[in-house]
Design an enzyme around this catalytic site. Sequence first.
Site, PDB file in Angstrom:
ATOM      1  N   HIS A 144      -4.260   3.310   8.159  1.00  0.00           N
ATOM      2  CA  HIS A 144      -3.029   2.816   8.776  1.00  0.00           C
ATOM      3  C   HIS A 144      -2.079   3.986   9.031  1.00  0.00           C
ATOM      4  O   HIS A 144      -1.963   4.881   8.198  1.00  0.00           O
ATOM      5  CB  HIS A 144      -2.310   1.828   7.847  1.00  0.00           C
ATOM      6  CG  HIS A 144      -3.020   0.517   7.718  1.00  0.00           C
ATOM      7  ND1 HIS A 144      -2.880  -0.293   6.624  1.00  0.00           N
ATOM      8  CD2 HIS A 144      -3.883  -0.110   8.544  1.00  0.00           C
ATOM      9  CE1 HIS A 144      -3.614  -1.377   6.788  1.00  0.00           C
ATOM     10  NE2 HIS A 144      -4.235  -1.291   7.944  1.00  0.00           N
ATOM     11  N   GLU A 156       0.850  -1.183   0.000  1.00  0.00           N
ATOM     12  CA  GLU A 156       0.000   0.000   0.000  1.00  0.00           C
ATOM     13  C   GLU A 156       0.887   1.234   0.000  1.00  0.00           C
ATOM     14  O   GLU A 156       2.111   1.129   0.124  1.00  0.00           O
ATOM     15  CB  GLU A 156      -0.973  -0.014   1.189  1.00  0.00           C
ATOM     16  CG  GLU A 156      -0.306   0.003   2.542  1.00  0.00           C
ATOM     17  CD  GLU A 156      -1.285  -0.236   3.701  1.00  0.00           C
ATOM     18  OE1 GLU A 156      -2.305  -0.917   3.520  1.00  0.00           O
ATOM     19  OE2 GLU A 156      -1.008   0.266   4.805  1.00  0.00           O
TER      20      GLU A 156
END
Lengths: 299, 381
Positions: A254, A216
């Site tokens: 995150h 990511e």
Amino acid sequence: MAIFVDQNTKVIVQGLTGGQGRFHGLRNKAYGTQVVGGVTPGKAGQDVEGVPVFDSVEDAVKATGATASFIAVPPKAAPAAILEAARAGIGFVVCITEGIPAQDEARVYATLQRDFPATRLLGPNCPGIISPGKCNIGITAGEIAQLPSASGPNVGIVSRSGTLTYQALYELKEQGIGVSTCVGIGGDPVPGTSFVDCLAEFQADPETHAIIMIGEIGGSAEEEAAEFITNHVTKPMSAYIAGVTAPAGKKMGHAGAIVSGGKGTAQGKMDALRMAGVKIGLNPTEAGSLMAEIVHSLR
Amino acid sequence: MDLFEYQGKQYFAKYNIPVSAGGVALTVEEAVAEAEKAQYPVVVKAQVQVGGRGKAGGIKLATNADEVRLHAGNILGMDIKGHVVKRVWIEHASDIAEEYYASFTLDRAAKQHLLMLSAQGGVDIEDVAAKDPTAIVKLHINPIIGLSLAAARQASVDAKIPDKALDGVADMLVKLYECFTKGDCDLAEINPLILKPTGEVHALDAKVSLDSNAAFRHPEWEEYAATEELDAREQLAREKDLQYIGLDGTVGIIANGAGLAMSTLDVVNQVGGSAANFLDIGGGANAELMTAALEVINSDAKVKSIFINIFGGITRGEEVAKGIVEAVKRVTLRAPIVIRLDGTNAEEGRKILAEAGIPDSQLTSRPTMLEAARAAVALAK
């Protein structure tokens, strides 16, 4: 074979008497993992559905011969819990705790490097690890993982994201493709175990024939992985990178998923991996289909 | 969490980093009062979390009350790259002999702290890096060893900081490092770090980004949270404890897990749509969370369709489906929902959704992420 954990891994749960530790620890045990004990200071002598509880990791290791630890304690307590496990000689520590300050993570990582180089930390803020049919440490639902086939080919999975890890497991199960080990390295800024660490293990693991990687935005772990793949990985790979459309400067859920100063974009990561010969899917399903093609060509 | 300059300076001051005396003002009259306290000449500085304030006319020198009135009047309410100026910072103007640059961040690749120091400050450091990378000294610092005064001084020598400023800069670096580590910053940056003609080293600007994971040990951060610039949707999401980021598109997004939520945005974009938001409701996906998420999405007037993307892991498909049905009953929605439910017991979950008696115009189900994205994007057109 599998990487990091297998049927012989003996696990203790730090925080077994807490909500998360109890729920996931017992699920791991029900899956067949050797969960041999738990640690909660002041609760020695108790048990959680037959799993004995100890005051310290040291006591638990002495009594059970545990080699791995599953840490499910709040962010304030997690750094000390990780170091306690390392001090007691635990070789593999899985920490699922989300929300540990980055400064603490950096200090824990540096301390492990200096004082406890034999201890590997997976996480924090990760879903854990599963070697299907052998060992499951963490929060992965074991039933969505396809068992590896004795004749192969089997796939190794390494991912920074929890739900996308499950998605990858699920895509492979739908296609009837076996999984050797699935590792969630977590979405925090200072993960104890990197893509590169996992790729090296998968490359060396005779039971793993191909690898799926799910990255990511944020940081440069995928770019470092691409460099490692170019030089050291001969097994075929597919990958997916989440966050193509993520706006710059925002943490996407995150703590580590942030594009800053034009760095850490999904596009840059995809380009680097493509250059390294990795097949790139534009969504998780596509990465799964690409892996299915790879596996069929290996059969 | 990013701080405004004035908050950054207040934060610096806690770690004994020299900053100019000054005060923050919300109105022209407050600005004049702060200027009187700081003593003329003063600088009137727009407080926005975006670079290029000076070029946009957001930083002005004033030598008397009339000039403060004029500049503060112009700057308050000014739009700088989409950021409306709500506050100005008034500080005593500093005489500048030289301008340097200093910052501390965490280098994620090296897993160590990183000092960046340059004798060329006062300009965009990325421009310096592009033109002359050797003008920036980079020093990695082991987090369990820290930065000694000797190492800070050596870095200053390496950065070609002139002799007369070496002691001052080295001392400043040690203090800034303490602010960065003990203060739980993601970024602590001074640009420009100035040398005054009198020989003192001084922080003329402050860029501080705090690690919100460390908020539990910094109760003093609450005042910063109060001034954070969130839009109405983000404010509502925060109250409901949801991981939400507002965007400009027309497809409202709800997903479980940060990675899956990011991936959902990507897939919507891939099939020609645009997401109205990022929203991660976490692993559980129960009725309460789903209701809160739908309420936030519903508050966004731009949303024309809603894409709920759930992967059932430990939370099984039927539990997720029951949660969705319950939430849809509780919230009167302005836009139709497309659901993709996959994972553990997804079949059972889809059956519950199909049999819940919710009309197709309000809720439809698609088996894959891609198909659901196409359906949601079609509804938003």
